[in-house]
Design a protein around this motif. Sequence first.
Motif, PDB file in Angstrom:
ATOM      1  N   GLY A   1       8.627  83.579  -0.231  1.00  0.00           N
ATOM      2  CA  GLY A   1       8.139  84.088  -1.859  1.00  0.00           C
ATOM      3  C   GLY A   1       7.072  83.391  -2.147  1.00  0.00           C
ATOM      4  O   GLY A   1       6.720  83.666  -2.850  1.00  0.00           O
TER       5      GLY A   1
ATOM      6  N   ASN B   1       3.553  85.840  -3.482  1.00  0.00           N
ATOM      7  CA  ASN B   1       3.163  86.769  -4.495  1.00  0.00           C
ATOM      8  C   ASN B   1       2.506  85.984  -5.653  1.00  0.00           C
ATOM      9  O   ASN B   1       3.711  85.757  -6.664  1.00  0.00           O
ATOM     10  CB  ASN B   1       4.382  87.899  -4.651  1.00  0.00           C
ATOM     11  CG  ASN B   1       4.252  88.410  -5.719  1.00  0.00           C
ATOM     12  OD1 ASN B   1       3.384  88.922  -6.390  1.00  0.00           O
ATOM     13  ND2 ASN B   1       5.544  89.497  -5.360  1.00  0.00           N
TER      14      ASN B   1
ATOM     15  N   MET C   1       3.315  87.699  -9.789  1.00  0.00           N
ATOM     16  CA  MET C   1       4.490  87.674 -10.190  1.00  0.00           C
ATOM     17  C   MET C   1       5.211  86.292 -10.784  1.00  0.00           C
ATOM     18  O   MET C   1       5.846  86.101 -11.427  1.00  0.00           O
ATOM     19  CB  MET C   1       5.633  88.185  -8.618  1.00  0.00           C
ATOM     20  CG  MET C   1       6.654  88.152  -9.544  1.00  0.00           C
ATOM     21  SD  MET C   1       8.291  88.382  -7.679  1.00  0.00           S
ATOM     22  CE  MET C   1       8.501  87.250  -7.617  1.00  0.00           C
ATOM     23  N   HIS C   2       4.520  84.947  -9.292  1.00  0.00           N
ATOM     24  CA  HIS C   2       5.349  83.868 -10.049  1.00  0.00           C
ATOM     25  C   HIS C   2       4.611  83.236 -11.114  1.00  0.00           C
ATOM     26  O   HIS C   2       5.604  83.169 -12.032  1.00  0.00           O
ATOM     27  CB  HIS C   2       4.513  82.868  -8.876  1.00  0.00           C
ATOM     28  CG  HIS C   2       4.740  83.099  -7.377  1.00  0.00           C
ATOM     29  ND1 HIS C   2       6.104  83.810  -7.092  1.00  0.00           N
ATOM     30  CD2 HIS C   2       4.485  83.187  -6.414  1.00  0.00           C
ATOM     31  CE1 HIS C   2       5.847  83.764  -6.074  1.00  0.00           C
ATOM     32  NE2 HIS C   2       5.235  83.537  -5.297  1.00  0.00           N
TER      33      HIS C   2
ATOM     34  N   THR D   1      18.561  88.907  -8.708  1.00  0.00           N
ATOM     35  CA  THR D   1      17.711  88.956  -8.298  1.00  0.00           C
ATOM     36  C   THR D   1      19.036  90.530  -6.970  1.00  0.00           C
ATOM     37  O   THR D   1      18.820  91.403  -6.306  1.00  0.00           O
ATOM     38  CB  THR D   1      17.518  88.833  -8.370  1.00  0.00           C
ATOM     39  OG1 THR D   1      16.726  87.797  -9.007  1.00  0.00           O
ATOM     40  CG2 THR D   1      15.708  89.168  -6.770  1.00  0.00           C
TER      41      THR D   1
ATOM     42  N   ASN E   1      13.390  91.473  -5.481  1.00  0.00           N
ATOM     43  CA  ASN E   1      12.894  91.185  -4.197  1.00  0.00           C
ATOM     44  C   ASN E   1      13.825  89.306  -4.683  1.00  0.00           C
ATOM     45  O   ASN E   1      13.074  87.686  -4.725  1.00  0.00           O
ATOM     46  CB  ASN E   1      10.994  90.381  -4.882  1.00  0.00           C
ATOM     47  CG  ASN E   1      10.161  89.006  -3.957  1.00  0.00           C
ATOM     48  OD1 ASN E   1      11.439  89.021  -3.039  1.00  0.00           O
ATOM     49  ND2 ASN E   1       8.998  89.516  -3.957  1.00  0.00           N
TER      50      ASN E   1
ATOM     51  N   GLY F   1      11.206  86.245  -3.767  1.00  0.00           N
ATOM     52  CA  GLY F   1      10.217  84.824  -4.357  1.00  0.00           C
ATOM     53  C   GLY F   1      11.234  84.750  -5.403  1.00  0.00           C
ATOM     54  O   GLY F   1      10.516  83.606  -6.129  1.00  0.00           O
TER      55      GLY F   1
ATOM     56  N   PHE G   1       3.915  96.069 -11.622  1.00  0.00           N
ATOM     57  CA  PHE G   1       4.833  95.078 -10.614  1.00  0.00           C
ATOM     58  C   PHE G   1       5.482  96.272  -9.739  1.00  0.00           C
ATOM     59  O   PHE G   1       6.025  97.272 -10.378  1.00  0.00           O
ATOM     60  CB  PHE G   1       5.512  94.197 -10.832  1.00  0.00           C
ATOM     61  CG  PHE G   1       5.385  92.776 -11.485  1.00  0.00           C
ATOM     62  CD1 PHE G   1       3.852  92.685 -11.156  1.00  0.00           C
ATOM     63  CD2 PHE G   1       5.659  91.847 -11.981  1.00  0.00           C
ATOM     64  CE1 PHE G   1       3.330  91.483 -11.629  1.00  0.00           C
ATOM     65  CE2 PHE G   1       4.717  90.882 -12.640  1.00  0.00           C
ATOM     66  CZ  PHE G   1       4.239  90.532 -12.026  1.00  0.00           C
TER      67      PHE G   1
ATOM     68  N   ASP H   1      10.163  93.275  -7.189  1.00  0.00           N
ATOM     69  CA  ASP H   1       9.233  92.703  -8.282  1.00  0.00           C
ATOM     70  C   ASP H   1       9.417  92.560  -9.960  1.00  0.00           C
ATOM     71  O   ASP H   1       9.346  91.134 -10.116  1.00  0.00           O
ATOM     72  CB  ASP H   1       7.488  91.995  -8.229  1.00  0.00           C
ATOM     73  CG  ASP H   1       7.078  92.583  -6.707  1.00  0.00           C
ATOM     74  OD1 ASP H   1       8.050  91.502  -6.327  1.00  0.00           O
ATOM     75  OD2 ASP H   1       5.720  92.008  -6.751  1.00  0.00           O
ATOM     76  N   GLU H   2       9.486  92.918 -10.630  1.00  0.00           N
ATOM     77  CA  GLU H   2      10.624  93.385 -11.558  1.00  0.00           C
ATOM     78  C   GLU H   2      12.074  92.976 -11.943  1.00  0.00           C
ATOM     79  O   GLU H   2      12.286  92.081 -12.636  1.00  0.00           O
ATOM     80  CB  GLU H   2      10.035  95.048 -12.324  1.00  0.00           C
ATOM     81  CG  GLU H   2      10.150  95.284 -13.441  1.00  0.00           C
ATOM     82  CD  GLU H   2      11.266  96.546 -13.875  1.00  0.00           C
ATOM     83  OE1 GLU H   2      11.408  96.880 -14.585  1.00  0.00           O
ATOM     84  OE2 GLU H   2       9.627  97.214 -13.952  1.00  0.00           O
TER      85      GLU H   2
END
Length: 334
Positions: free
Chosen positions: A66, A69, A72-73, A124, A130, A133, A262, A266-267
């Motif tokens: 993860g 990305n 996103m982080h 999630t 993800n 992530g 995203f 990822d959202e």
Amino acid sequence: MINVINKLKKEWFLVGMVIAIALATITAELGKSGGLIHLDKLTGIGVAIVFFLHGLGLSPSAIKAGVSNWRMHIYIQAATFIAYPLLWIIFGDLLLAYMPAALAFGFCYLFVLPSTISSSVAMTSVGKGNVPGAIFNASLSSILGIVITPLLIQAFMGFEGVELDLVASITSIAKLLLLPMILGQLARPFLLKFAERHKSVVSKVDKYVILLIVYNAFCDSVANGIWSSFSMQMLITSIAICAVVLLCMVHLIQWGARRCQFQLADEVAAVFCGTKKTLAAGIPMATVIFGSNPDLGMILLPIMLYHPIQIFYCAILASRYATQSEQVKTASSH
């Protein structure tokens, strides 16, 4: 009647929190810090065990998967440590004006807490998001929170007379949470199979420890007469504030994720990692940051109210995301 019993069994943790609070009102002398059973020392050992088990359960390979990305982080950590604390900057004076200072500071504490690990990842996964992530961000949030949460508490509450030795607090929290997690990671090759064989017990340890800490905190509050000025109207107001904050933040993070273009997976991770606030780490951290403060029970009330609300609403949201993901998958296959 059977349905009600089954429902109570399923929600045993929430029922347990209510029982712990009720029990504290009649056995405050027994459960208070320094009391007959020295519950404050017992819970310290319990917290170390909980975070050792968290470290044991974290897969390094999933965390590595993860890492890449970065957009996103940054987005998730900004939601946790910038967007939420801004709520206190904007509304803090209003909260202090209309409710007891300890309860208002409880909302401040709620806003500066890191994300959860277990439920963020679980939601999630249910929402087809993800997962690597989510694991990375929830873990990163917990580690960053060891430093950022006390710093923000000092910035927001220090000028109101809350005495806080910042270096000592960060060191104590690191020893309490981070060190056991590291030891858990080191013990993975030796103990992981044992933990997986006893997963039904291991998965409940953190909840048992939280119940003990809640009982201890409320025993301290009752023994010091903190609740005498607290009304049912204030409780209802607190529940409403928690619900409104969660709803607004969920929709704000959704809107931002879509503006950042995203992918849906990822959202999903951003929504569940960015809006969750940790009860498992939040309560032990509070015992370090606020020490033997008799107001601790009231300070903890907002996170205790926010926790079941976030679990309930995010479970509904995860189901919706799962349906949406299946629709997207079906549409892309045609």
